[in-house]
Write an enzyme that holds these catalytic residues in place. Sequence first.
Site, short mmCIF file in Angstrom:
data_model
loop_
_atom_site.label_atom_id
_atom_site.label_comp_id
_atom_site.label_asym_id
_atom_site.label_seq_id
_atom_site.Cartn_x
_atom_site.Cartn_y
_atom_site.Cartn_z
N HIS A 46 -5.11 -9.75 8.70
CA HIS A 46 -3.98 -8.95 8.52
C HIS A 46 -2.76 -9.72 9.05
O HIS A 46 -2.58 -10.13 10.17
CB HIS A 46 -4.28 -7.70 9.40
CG HIS A 46 -2.83 -6.70 9.29
ND1 HIS A 46 -2.92 -5.39 8.71
CD2 HIS A 46 -1.59 -6.94 9.69
CE1 HIS A 46 -2.00 -4.76 8.94
NE2 HIS A 46 -0.92 -5.48 9.34
N GLU A 48 -7.16 -7.72 13.87
CA GLU A 48 -7.56 -8.09 12.26
C GLU A 48 -7.28 -9.48 11.74
O GLU A 48 -6.36 -9.59 11.72
CB GLU A 48 -7.03 -7.00 11.23
CG GLU A 48 -7.42 -5.51 11.77
CD GLU A 48 -6.72 -4.54 10.93
OE1 GLU A 48 -6.98 -3.15 11.01
OE2 GLU A 48 -5.90 -5.09 9.87
N ASP A 103 -3.42 -8.18 3.43
CA ASP A 103 -4.71 -8.75 3.95
C ASP A 103 -5.34 -9.48 3.31
O ASP A 103 -5.34 -9.63 1.96
CB ASP A 103 -5.69 -7.51 4.11
CG ASP A 103 -5.07 -6.35 4.87
OD1 ASP A 103 -4.46 -6.66 5.90
OD2 ASP A 103 -5.21 -5.21 4.54
N ARG A 107 0.94 -1.22 -0.01
CA ARG A 107 0.20 0.03 0.21
C ARG A 107 0.96 1.31 -0.02
O ARG A 107 1.78 1.58 1.06
CB ARG A 107 -1.04 0.12 1.34
CG ARG A 107 -1.72 1.29 1.47
CD ARG A 107 -2.53 1.07 2.61
NE ARG A 107 -3.21 -0.16 2.67
CZ ARG A 107 -3.61 -0.60 4.12
NH1 ARG A 107 -3.58 0.40 5.30
NH2 ARG A 107 -4.17 -1.71 4.28
N HIS A 147 1.87 -2.30 5.72
CA HIS A 147 1.63 -2.49 4.32
C HIS A 147 2.38 -1.70 3.41
O HIS A 147 2.99 -1.99 2.17
CB HIS A 147 0.05 -2.14 3.76
CG HIS A 147 -1.14 -3.05 4.10
ND1 HIS A 147 -1.08 -4.28 3.72
CD2 HIS A 147 -1.81 -3.06 5.38
CE1 HIS A 147 -2.14 -4.83 4.18
NE2 HIS A 147 -2.43 -4.18 5.38
#
Length: 264
Positions: free
Chosen positions: A240, A237, A155, A103, A148
């Site tokens: 994740h 999460e 994810d 990301r 990320h």
Amino acid sequence: MRIPALLAFLAAILVAVTNTSVTAQAADTESKAPADFVALHDVAPAILQDMRYSTPHNFIGTPINGYVEPLCIVTAPTAKALAKAEHYFLAQGYTLKVYDCYRPQRAVDQFVDWAQDLTDLKMKDEFYPQVDKANLFSDGYIAAKSGHSRGSTIDLTLVKLPAHSTRPYVPGEKLEPCYAPQAQRFPDNSIDMGTGFDCFDTLAHTLDPRIVGVQHSNRLLLKNELESVGFVNLAEEWWHFTLAAEPYPDTYFNFPVSRSSLTS
């Protein structure tokens, strides 16, 4: 040239070379990936890709900055570990599916800007129905930096084979809470993990005691195998995971998610 003048001259050259190196390194994080970043599909083509941030079906409701293509990019060691896990899951009748991989920092910056705009609640009913948007920072759902952006965090979920396609999100459609029963949530071919992806709710905590039965078993199936190949789960999460031996633990890259960003 006298010795003091010579020393000053050499020092100036050293400073110039150092500054050039630093500038080049900064530029590289903006435009091109290092050579050991790869497209996951090239290493593990069976892994499905549902890259949510290249679409409007995410907690902001628009495609996110830097996602030029719906492409999963990760570091080579991450791709290799995922390929190993995929081999195991295929033998069990499942496949992995990634929602997000590398990301860019520009995407994280957009998340931060969005979180500061308390009037934008377009996707609240699905992704954070019980959370006050003013608390997204203090509750840890939004941060200025993301693992990320280092290229070794993903994810992901599991899909039972044979995988069935899911319909695209239609902007403006009625939203259902991400923790609603699976039949009521937005359709996703993932096995039932108890919540949808990017659910800002404590029910998304991997080992939340309210998640029991098949949902709990499904989470452990994903968690245990990924941990066995070198990943660490984020407890808040279930989707994740970060490669424990990540090659860039302190570098946050900003190149776009695009094949043209890859140098390998």
